[in-house]
Design a protein around this motif. Structure first.
Motif, PDB file in Angstrom:
ATOM      1  N   GLY A   1       0.016   1.348  25.214  1.00  0.00           N
ATOM      2  CA  GLY A   1       0.693   1.977  24.727  1.00  0.00           C
ATOM      3  C   GLY A   1      -0.139   3.188  24.323  1.00  0.00           C
ATOM      4  N   ASP A   2      -1.685   2.689  24.311  1.00  0.00           N
ATOM      5  CA  ASP A   2      -2.253   3.827  23.012  1.00  0.00           C
ATOM      6  C   ASP A   2      -2.251   4.839  23.586  1.00  0.00           C
ATOM      7  OD1 ASP A   2      -4.282   4.487  21.601  1.00  0.00           O
ATOM      8  OD2 ASP A   2      -5.869   2.637  22.416  1.00  0.00           O
ATOM      9  N   GLY A   3      -1.545   6.017  23.275  1.00  0.00           N
ATOM     10  CA  GLY A   3      -1.694   6.836  23.692  1.00  0.00           C
ATOM     11  C   GLY A   3      -0.736   7.867  23.557  1.00  0.00           C
ATOM     12  N   LEU A   4      -0.540   8.952  24.333  1.00  0.00           N
ATOM     13  CA  LEU A   4       0.515  10.089  23.740  1.00  0.00           C
ATOM     14  C   LEU A   4       1.341  10.752  25.331  1.00  0.00           C
ATOM     15  CD1 LEU A   4      -1.635  11.880  21.785  1.00  0.00           C
ATOM     16  CD2 LEU A   4       0.089  10.557  20.821  1.00  0.00           C
ATOM     17  N   PHE A   5       2.314  11.247  24.782  1.00  0.00           N
ATOM     18  CA  PHE A   5       2.765  12.118  26.287  1.00  0.00           C
ATOM     19  C   PHE A   5       4.103  12.968  25.938  1.00  0.00           C
ATOM     20  CE2 PHE A   5       7.508  11.029  26.721  1.00  0.00           C
ATOM     21  CZ  PHE A   5       8.135  10.079  25.669  1.00  0.00           C
ATOM     22  N   GLU A   6       4.016  14.452  26.758  1.00  0.00           N
ATOM     23  CA  GLU A   6       5.228  15.441  26.251  1.00  0.00           C
ATOM     24  C   GLU A   6       5.975  15.911  27.781  1.00  0.00           C
ATOM     25  OE1 GLU A   6       5.175  17.417  23.677  1.00  0.00           O
ATOM     26  OE2 GLU A   6       3.692  16.494  22.112  1.00  0.00           O
ATOM     27  N   THR A   7       7.121  15.866  27.423  1.00  0.00           N
ATOM     28  CA  THR A   7       7.547  16.276  28.493  1.00  0.00           C
ATOM     29  C   THR A   7       8.283  17.701  28.352  1.00  0.00           C
ATOM     30  OG1 THR A   7       8.516  14.131  28.357  1.00  0.00           O
ATOM     31  CG2 THR A   7       9.768  16.131  29.721  1.00  0.00           C
ATOM     32  N   VAL A   8       7.618  19.248  29.082  1.00  0.00           N
ATOM     33  CA  VAL A   8       7.820  20.583  29.467  1.00  0.00           C
ATOM     34  C   VAL A   8       8.972  20.963  30.087  1.00  0.00           C
ATOM     35  CG1 VAL A   8       6.011  21.950  28.883  1.00  0.00           C
ATOM     36  CG2 VAL A   8       5.207  20.547  28.083  1.00  0.00           C
ATOM     37  N   LEU A   9       9.350  21.361  29.387  1.00  0.00           N
ATOM     38  CA  LEU A   9      10.098  22.738  30.698  1.00  0.00           C
ATOM     39  C   LEU A   9       9.484  23.761  31.169  1.00  0.00           C
ATOM     40  CD1 LEU A   9      12.834  23.019  31.688  1.00  0.00           C
ATOM     41  CD2 LEU A   9      13.782  24.469  29.826  1.00  0.00           C
ATOM     42  N   VAL A  10       9.457  23.940  31.967  1.00  0.00           N
ATOM     43  CA  VAL A  10       8.367  25.749  32.787  1.00  0.00           C
ATOM     44  C   VAL A  10       9.563  26.206  33.920  1.00  0.00           C
ATOM     45  CG1 VAL A  10       6.383  25.932  33.881  1.00  0.00           C
ATOM     46  CG2 VAL A  10       6.579  24.118  33.261  1.00  0.00           C
ATOM     47  N   ARG A  11       9.449  27.107  33.764  1.00  0.00           N
ATOM     48  CA  ARG A  11      10.280  28.198  34.359  1.00  0.00           C
ATOM     49  C   ARG A  11       9.536  28.949  35.880  1.00  0.00           C
ATOM     50  NH1 ARG A  11      12.944  29.424  30.856  1.00  0.00           N
ATOM     51  NH2 ARG A  11      15.582  28.614  31.743  1.00  0.00           N
ATOM     52  N   ASP A  12       9.443  28.815  36.492  1.00  0.00           N
ATOM     53  CA  ASP A  12       9.004  29.582  37.230  1.00  0.00           C
ATOM     54  C   ASP A  12       7.296  29.903  36.581  1.00  0.00           C
ATOM     55  OD1 ASP A  12      10.722  30.517  38.821  1.00  0.00           O
ATOM     56  OD2 ASP A  12      10.988  32.071  37.086  1.00  0.00           O
ATOM     57  N   GLY A  13       6.739  29.155  36.393  1.00  0.00           N
ATOM     58  CA  GLY A  13       5.393  28.612  35.616  1.00  0.00           C
ATOM     59  C   GLY A  13       5.089  28.633  34.445  1.00  0.00           C
ATOM     60  N   GLU A  14       5.996  29.327  33.909  1.00  0.00           N
ATOM     61  CA  GLU A  14       6.087  29.809  32.335  1.00  0.00           C
ATOM     62  C   GLU A  14       6.421  28.256  31.870  1.00  0.00           C
ATOM     63  OE1 GLU A  14       4.421  32.346  30.856  1.00  0.00           O
ATOM     64  OE2 GLU A  14       4.167  33.041  32.769  1.00  0.00           O
ATOM     65  N   PRO A  15       5.366  27.776  31.021  1.00  0.00           N
ATOM     66  CA  PRO A  15       5.948  26.074  30.172  1.00  0.00           C
ATOM     67  C   PRO A  15       7.017  27.174  29.020  1.00  0.00           C
ATOM     68  CG  PRO A  15       3.556  27.185  29.303  1.00  0.00           C
ATOM     69  CD  PRO A  15       4.181  28.223  30.413  1.00  0.00           C
ATOM     70  N   LEU A  16       8.501  26.268  28.251  1.00  0.00           N
ATOM     71  CA  LEU A  16       8.646  27.421  27.518  1.00  0.00           C
ATOM     72  C   LEU A  16       8.050  25.738  26.123  1.00  0.00           C
ATOM     73  CD1 LEU A  16      11.111  28.883  27.574  1.00  0.00           C
ATOM     74  CD2 LEU A  16      10.820  27.896  29.743  1.00  0.00           C
ATOM     75  N   LEU A  17       8.212  26.885  24.922  1.00  0.00           N
ATOM     76  CA  LEU A  17       7.745  25.711  23.187  1.00  0.00           C
ATOM     77  C   LEU A  17       6.833  25.451  23.949  1.00  0.00           C
ATOM     78  CD1 LEU A  17      11.305  24.305  22.402  1.00  0.00           C
ATOM     79  CD2 LEU A  17      10.233  26.714  21.823  1.00  0.00           C
ATOM     80  N   TRP A  18       5.620  25.952  24.181  1.00  0.00           N
ATOM     81  CA  TRP A  18       4.226  25.349  24.875  1.00  0.00           C
ATOM     82  C   TRP A  18       3.059  24.963  24.033  1.00  0.00           C
ATOM     83  CZ3 TRP A  18       1.869  22.878  28.006  1.00  0.00           C
ATOM     84  CH2 TRP A  18       0.708  22.231  28.590  1.00  0.00           C
ATOM     85  N   ARG A  19       2.686  26.103  23.201  1.00  0.00           N
ATOM     86  CA  ARG A  19       2.216  26.147  21.998  1.00  0.00           C
ATOM     87  C   ARG A  19       2.754  25.018  21.014  1.00  0.00           C
ATOM     88  NH1 ARG A  19      -1.991  27.219  23.378  1.00  0.00           N
ATOM     89  NH2 ARG A  19      -1.455  28.486  25.161  1.00  0.00           N
ATOM     90  N   ARG A  20       4.286  25.081  20.970  1.00  0.00           N
ATOM     91  CA  ARG A  20       4.688  23.790  19.874  1.00  0.00           C
ATOM     92  C   ARG A  20       4.308  22.252  20.748  1.00  0.00           C
ATOM     93  NH1 ARG A  20       7.738  25.515  15.448  1.00  0.00           N
ATOM     94  NH2 ARG A  20       7.988  27.949  16.045  1.00  0.00           N
ATOM     95  N   HIS A  21       4.414  22.443  21.880  1.00  0.00           N
ATOM     96  CA  HIS A  21       3.731  20.978  22.528  1.00  0.00           C
ATOM     97  C   HIS A  21       2.208  20.698  22.221  1.00  0.00           C
ATOM     98  CE1 HIS A  21       7.597  19.750  24.842  1.00  0.00           C
ATOM     99  NE2 HIS A  21       7.547  21.062  24.516  1.00  0.00           N
ATOM    100  N   LEU A  22       1.609  21.811  22.145  1.00  0.00           N
ATOM    101  CA  LEU A  22       0.218  21.878  22.349  1.00  0.00           C
ATOM    102  C   LEU A  22      -0.561  21.041  21.031  1.00  0.00           C
ATOM    103  CD1 LEU A  22      -1.257  24.197  24.619  1.00  0.00           C
ATOM    104  CD2 LEU A  22      -1.170  21.984  24.778  1.00  0.00           C
TER     105      LEU A  22
END
Lengths: 273, 273
Positions: free
Chosen positions: A20-41
């Motif tokens: 389990g040596d790693g990370l993940f993110e689950t991002v909402l994307v509307r029409d190619g625009e990610p929401l809260l992207w800076r916070r996910h990064l």
């Protein structure tokens, strides 16, 4: 459109699979625009610092949401440490693997509107401050907690830590209003610091608290939320045996925080309740 | 001979990769004969019960060690829950994946003979009774603990839990002799119940204890061991900053337990010390 993890193959010596040596993110994307992207990064970067692995180049990550195409999608990223190393010790030269998939997404609008039923889980989260907050791949506690019920009427399970403090739900953060104060569990010992939680805390007067589940008896309103599903009002809380413990009547109190959350995600902010 | 995980590929939607949702075993195999095999299978079965997944057919597992061929080998098995499910909730129909590899193995005979230097880790293991003892794939704590030092003179790190009780080393179990009694940490809250530890406890009068690291100051002898490496006497213990804390002189006390362990594994049991 769409790209699935099912169609991508990973060598079986990848350390995500071994440890389990790693990370993940689950991002909402509307029409190619990610929401809260800076916070996910930012959360992914914090995870990389914690695990001692390099963050992928910003350009590589920033190019992904646009690949989702039109419509509402969920972009899932998995960043593994890559292959190799002698046992638990990773090679300093390990090359991380970035996996991603895009899937169509329809939020559960009925849960926004009518609220959800949740239950307490028996499982108590172990306390590990080094891993608290980040979205790492060691998720067996969540898997075991989620297996505690199979009633589709129950949307989520509430989790306390081994000291009895409220932490989160199995895949969402927890919020409540008590004596006129907005509160959410402090996540210094365990739990995932959700991006919606962070964004809400940045625009709303929240207190992070270390309290037991008994405080929910005094709560005027309770919510669960994450950056994909939005904010669900809780209308019923069951105990770990599935017996009704407490109910809340949906009202304008619930809608105000929901409006703030849904503005952050581009979701509807008014409902006929 | 040999079969490597590097040459096997797994779909990226496997739940071991997503959540560490699976188990593993690392088995010493000599000329196709596995050592402590029944104990490895029993632990794997306990893990399957805990995670709620089916154990592979006995015939399938029992056929693997013979494939190692002549010589001393390590057989590593990974059993994943397989693909699919809605988030953390696995599908009841999920089909586990059994991955395995065989690698040549040479034990570190010098460590048997001269003993090892170990150090305390800063990391404290989280307490999670549901996962304690089994060899699951959520091993980030071990990875982070192992990253605390990079001095090849230091063989292992000692781990306490969040309550300060001694538990294990990063990839081995811990044993000591104190006031004439053989003791090993109780593993009800965390840690891996090693097969060598179980086998030693079955043939040797061990007490399982819940004690802090300060008891090692009173120990007449300390050992680390697992079913692949055998038993290493500890001759020096450093603190978490790498400063010497305590030393032990190798003697016949050390050799008696080592002999018992090595008889179980077919390793040499006498050394010129």
């Amino acid at each position: 459109m769409g790209r699935s993890l099912t169609d991508q193959w990973v060598p079986a010596d990848d350390r995500a699979l071994a440890y389990g040596d790693g990370l993940f993110e689950t991002v909402l994307v509307r029409d190619g625009e990610p929401l809260l992207w800076r916070r996910h990064l930012a959360r992914l970067a914090r995870g990389c610092t914690t695990l001692g692995m390099p963050m992928p180049p910003a350009g590589e990550l920033d190019a992904l949401p646009a690949k989702a195409g039109p419509g509402l999608k969920v972009l899932k990223l998995i960043l593994t440490r890559g292959s190799g190393g002698r046992g638990y010790l990773p090679l300093p030269s390990a090359e991380p693997r970035l996996l991603w998939q895009v899937t169509d997404f329809t939020p559960q609008a009925q849960r926004w509107k009518a609220g959800v039923r949740v239950r307490h889980c028996r499982l108590r989260l172990g306390v590990q401050p080094l891993l608290a907050g980040i979205k790492h791949l060691n998720r067996l506690e969540n898997v075991l907690a989620r297996r505690e019920w199979d009633d589709s009427e129950v949307a989520e399970g509430l989790l306390c830590d081994s000291q009895g403090s409220l932490i989160e739900a199995t895949s969402m953060n927890l919020f409540w209003l008590r004596q006129g104060r907005f509160e959410t569990p402090r996540l210094e010992g365990c739990g995932v610091a959700g991006t919606l939680r962070e964004a809400l805390m940045a625009c709303h007067p929240f207190s992070e608290v270390t309290v037991g589940a008994e405080v929910l008896a005094e709560a005027e309103a309770v919510w669960l939320g994450n950056s994909v599903q939005g904010l669900w009002p809780v209308v019923r809380l069951d105990d770990a045996d599935g017996r009704r413990q407490q109910c809340w009547t949906l009202g304008s109190l619930h809608r105000s925080l929901q409006r703030a959350a849904h503005e952050l995600l581009g979701y509807p902010s008014t409902f006929n309740s």
